[in-house]
Design a protein around this motif. Structure first.
Motif, PDB file in Angstrom:
ATOM      1  N   LYS A  48       0.830  -1.209   0.000  1.00  0.00           N
ATOM      2  CA  LYS A  48       0.000   0.000   0.000  1.00  0.00           C
ATOM      3  C   LYS A  48       0.862   1.256   0.000  1.00  0.00           C
ATOM      4  CE  LYS A  48      -2.314   1.423   3.667  1.00  0.00           C
ATOM      5  NZ  LYS A  48      -3.304   1.531   4.770  1.00  0.00           N
ATOM      6  N   GLU A  49       2.002   1.192   0.700  1.00  0.00           N
ATOM      7  CA  GLU A  49       2.897   2.346   0.793  1.00  0.00           C
ATOM      8  C   GLU A  49       3.735   2.541  -0.469  1.00  0.00           C
ATOM      9  OE1 GLU A  49       3.638   4.761   3.469  1.00  0.00           O
ATOM     10  OE2 GLU A  49       1.553   4.134   3.678  1.00  0.00           O
ATOM     11  N   THR A  50       3.795   1.540  -1.327  1.00  0.00           N
ATOM     12  CA  THR A  50       4.609   1.639  -2.541  1.00  0.00           C
ATOM     13  C   THR A  50       3.716   1.674  -3.788  1.00  0.00           C
ATOM     14  OG1 THR A  50       4.927  -0.778  -2.440  1.00  0.00           O
ATOM     15  CG2 THR A  50       6.656   0.615  -1.509  1.00  0.00           C
ATOM     16  N   GLY A  52       0.615   1.683  -3.891  1.00  0.00           N
ATOM     17  CA  GLY A  52      -0.520   2.562  -3.648  1.00  0.00           C
ATOM     18  C   GLY A  52      -0.185   4.038  -3.563  1.00  0.00           C
ATOM     19  N   LYS A  53       1.095   4.374  -3.439  1.00  0.00           N
ATOM     20  CA  LYS A  53       1.473   5.784  -3.276  1.00  0.00           C
ATOM     21  C   LYS A  53       2.623   6.179  -4.196  1.00  0.00           C
ATOM     22  CE  LYS A  53      -0.111   6.041   1.536  1.00  0.00           C
ATOM     23  NZ  LYS A  53       0.243   6.389   2.935  1.00  0.00           N
ATOM     24  N   LYS A  56       2.533  10.050  -4.861  1.00  0.00           N
ATOM     25  CA  LYS A  56       2.241  10.942  -3.749  1.00  0.00           C
ATOM     26  C   LYS A  56       3.490  11.728  -3.361  1.00  0.00           C
ATOM     27  CE  LYS A  56       0.490  11.030   1.009  1.00  0.00           C
ATOM     28  NZ  LYS A  56       0.058  10.229   2.178  1.00  0.00           N
ATOM     29  N   LYS A  57       3.303  13.003  -3.063  1.00  0.00           N
ATOM     30  CA  LYS A  57       4.415  13.855  -2.654  1.00  0.00           C
ATOM     31  C   LYS A  57       4.921  13.442  -1.285  1.00  0.00           C
ATOM     32  CE  LYS A  57       5.767  18.702  -2.165  1.00  0.00           C
ATOM     33  NZ  LYS A  57       5.320  20.121  -2.222  1.00  0.00           N
ATOM     34  N   SER A  58       6.244  13.383  -1.134  1.00  0.00           N
ATOM     35  CA  SER A  58       6.843  12.917   0.114  1.00  0.00           C
ATOM     36  C   SER A  58       7.382  14.071   0.936  1.00  0.00           C
ATOM     37  CB  SER A  58       7.978  11.933  -0.187  1.00  0.00           C
ATOM     38  OG  SER A  58       7.476  10.819  -0.869  1.00  0.00           O
ATOM     39  N   ARG A 299      10.845   3.843   5.728  1.00  0.00           N
ATOM     40  CA  ARG A 299       9.805   4.088   4.738  1.00  0.00           C
ATOM     41  C   ARG A 299      10.372   3.937   3.320  1.00  0.00           C
ATOM     42  NH1 ARG A 299       5.036   6.374   5.400  1.00  0.00           N
ATOM     43  NH2 ARG A 299       5.626   7.608   7.220  1.00  0.00           N
ATOM     44  N   TRP A 303      10.492   0.462  -0.439  1.00  0.00           N
ATOM     45  CA  TRP A 303      10.525   0.464  -1.903  1.00  0.00           C
ATOM     46  C   TRP A 303      11.461  -0.616  -2.446  1.00  0.00           C
ATOM     47  CZ3 TRP A 303       7.373   3.065  -5.177  1.00  0.00           C
ATOM     48  CH2 TRP A 303       6.593   4.087  -4.635  1.00  0.00           C
ATOM     49  N   LYS A 456      -4.859   4.238   7.394  1.00  0.00           N
ATOM     50  CA  LYS A 456      -4.822   5.369   6.447  1.00  0.00           C
ATOM     51  C   LYS A 456      -4.664   4.871   5.029  1.00  0.00           C
ATOM     52  CE  LYS A 456      -3.167   9.161   9.326  1.00  0.00           C
ATOM     53  NZ  LYS A 456      -2.113  10.188   9.512  1.00  0.00           N
TER      54      LYS A 456
END
Length: 456
Positions: A48-50, A52-53, A56-58, A299, A303, A456
């Motif tokens: 979801k963090e990869t 899925g995002k 997305k701006k980090s 985080r 990746w 989230k």
């Protein structure tokens, strides 16, 4: 010369037997246990963090976005090994080599997570204001003794050298595939030299911008083409999967383009090609990831697992199934194993469309890989000898492209495997020594609601 080649092949086969299994797989098992099997426990969250995002701006410090860093690393991992390394592994290790490729990928996720975590923790700003890092930094700074500096220098020096045969194997693979649609080797080599030279001197920002656009396109092109072949031959899929699982534990008799292979050969070729493909434990990925904008080392390290999923569990698996369900492994000679996927595409889609997809995919994979690994080699030369010498090494890397299109692929892969071991060993030693730091950072991330919030 023949005696030398045989000696290289024999030593490589021995080295990638028990010694590298103990170092790489054993070390990765230790890290998996130490980190609480996190790659399995948190797998949905990691995806979801990869996946899925991606866009997305980090938040945090860094030079390029997390997705750009991942695509730069993926540009190195998704290369010729995905198209030709897999059939070479099947040709010399039997279908069971694919199973061991999967196992090494899952277990070695812990090593890739660890090295990227440490790469972010110990990164620095260079003279151009870019974030730089990798094993040469976390080994020399993280291990508080002369051993750390020695390991850092060994890693950096041998990675600088390993890039030469690595590039040569990439260009050799591209030349073999391009030859299936009658493109002369010299044209393939010259085109790669020009394109790589135009990009590689631009630094990590230029490379990241280039790979961000190229990697998704080239991966999707190849995946779609491969899935078409698998679907058309869907009745052969159960048999292909059966061959993979059966001959992971039993010998495989010689047939067509596959040499007779025992279980040891399946493990040897599956492990070596799996590592070369997804680069877990090699220490190269943190060189790209250390430039990423992130609020926590763990985080960005997730990746790395994303890369293994895309590279080995998706792309390499599609190549293996294309080779097995199409039956080309029964007809293509073993010394032309690298051309098996291209032949499979041509059989179904014709010489023009099928050969075109395979060739374009190969050339894009090879181009992206050479650009990134040449940058890796350049950073090692700069770390060891300064910026001027790093440009000399880039020229040597460009020349190795031409060398590769005329090289014997089995010899190149065996020579590459020897140098590959010389960078994996110091990197894995460092990961084991610094494993407590990785565990602390992993726990800090997953035990803090600020970072880890599955809802989230």
């Amino acid at each position: 010369m023949e005696n030398f080649i045989n000696a290289v092949i024999n030593f490589s086969n021995w080295l990638w037997g028990i010694p590298m299994l103990v170092i790489l797989v054993g070390g990765s098992i230790f890290l998996t246990i130490k980190l609480g099997f996190f790659q399995f426990k948190y797998f949905p969250f990691i995806m979801k963090e990869t996946f899925g995002k991606m866009f997305k701006k980090s938040e945090g410090e860094g030079t390029v976005t997390p997705f750009q860093a991942a695509t730069a690393a993926l540009a190195s991992t998704i290369g010729a090994a995905n198209i030709v390394g897999v059939p070479v592994a099947i040709a010399y290790g039997g279908p069971g080599a694919v199973f061991w490729m999967w196992i090494v990928a899952l277990i070695a996720s812990a090593a890739k997570f660890s090295e990227i975590t440490l790469g972010i923790k110990y990164r620095e700003l260079n003279e151009e204001g870019e974030h730089v890092g990798g094993p040469m930094y976390f080994l020399s700074k993280g291990i508080k003794s002369s051993l750390g500096k020695v390991l850092g220098i060994i890693f950096s020096f041998f990675l600088m050298l390993e890039i030469i045969p690595s590039i040569a194997t990439q260009s050799a693979s591209a030349a073999q595939t391009a030859a299936t649609i009658n493109i002369p080797s010299w044209i393939t080599g010259c085109a790669l030299v020009i394109l790589v030279g135009l990009v590689v001197f631009g630094g990590i920002k230029k490379i990241a911008n280039f790979t961000e656009k190229l990697v998704p396109f080239m991966a999707l092109l190849y995946i779609i083409g491969g899935l078409i072949i698998i679907i058309v031959n869907i009745t052969e899929l159960p048999k292909a999967l059966g061959l993979i699982f059966k001959h992971a534990f039993t010998p495989f008799a010689a047939v067509g383009g596959i040499a007779g292979a025992g279980v040891a050969q399946a493990i040897r070729w599956g492990t070596a090609r799996g590592v070369y493909s997804n680069e877990a434990g090699m220490g190269t990925a943190p060189i790209a990831h250390s430039a990423a904008i992130t609020d926590h080392p763990a985080r960005q390290a997730m990746w790395g697992i994303f890369e293994i999923v895309v590279d080995t569990l998706i792309v390499c698996t599609i190549t293996a199934l294309v080779v097995l369900v199409s039956g080309v492994y029964k007809t293509v000679p073993i010394d032309q194993a690298a051309s098996m996927p291209a032949v499979a595409f041509q059989q179904l889609l014709g010489n023009t469309l099928g050969g075109g997809i395979a060739t374009i995919s190969m050339l894009l994979f090879v181009l992206s890989t050479i650009i990134v690994i040449a940058y890796y080699g350049k950073t090692q030369a700069e770390f060891l000898f300064g910026a001027k010498f790093s440009n000399v090494m880039v020229i040597i890397y460009l020349l190795s492209i031409i060398l590769g299109v005329y090289g014997g692929i089995e010899f190149l892969y065996n020579f590459l495997d020897i140098l590959l071991a010389t960078i994996i060993i110091p990197n894995m030693i460092g990961l084991l020594i610094l494993s407590d730091e990785v565990k602390d950072l992993k726990d800090e991330f997953f035990k803090n609601p600020k970072y880890y919030n599955p809802s989230k």
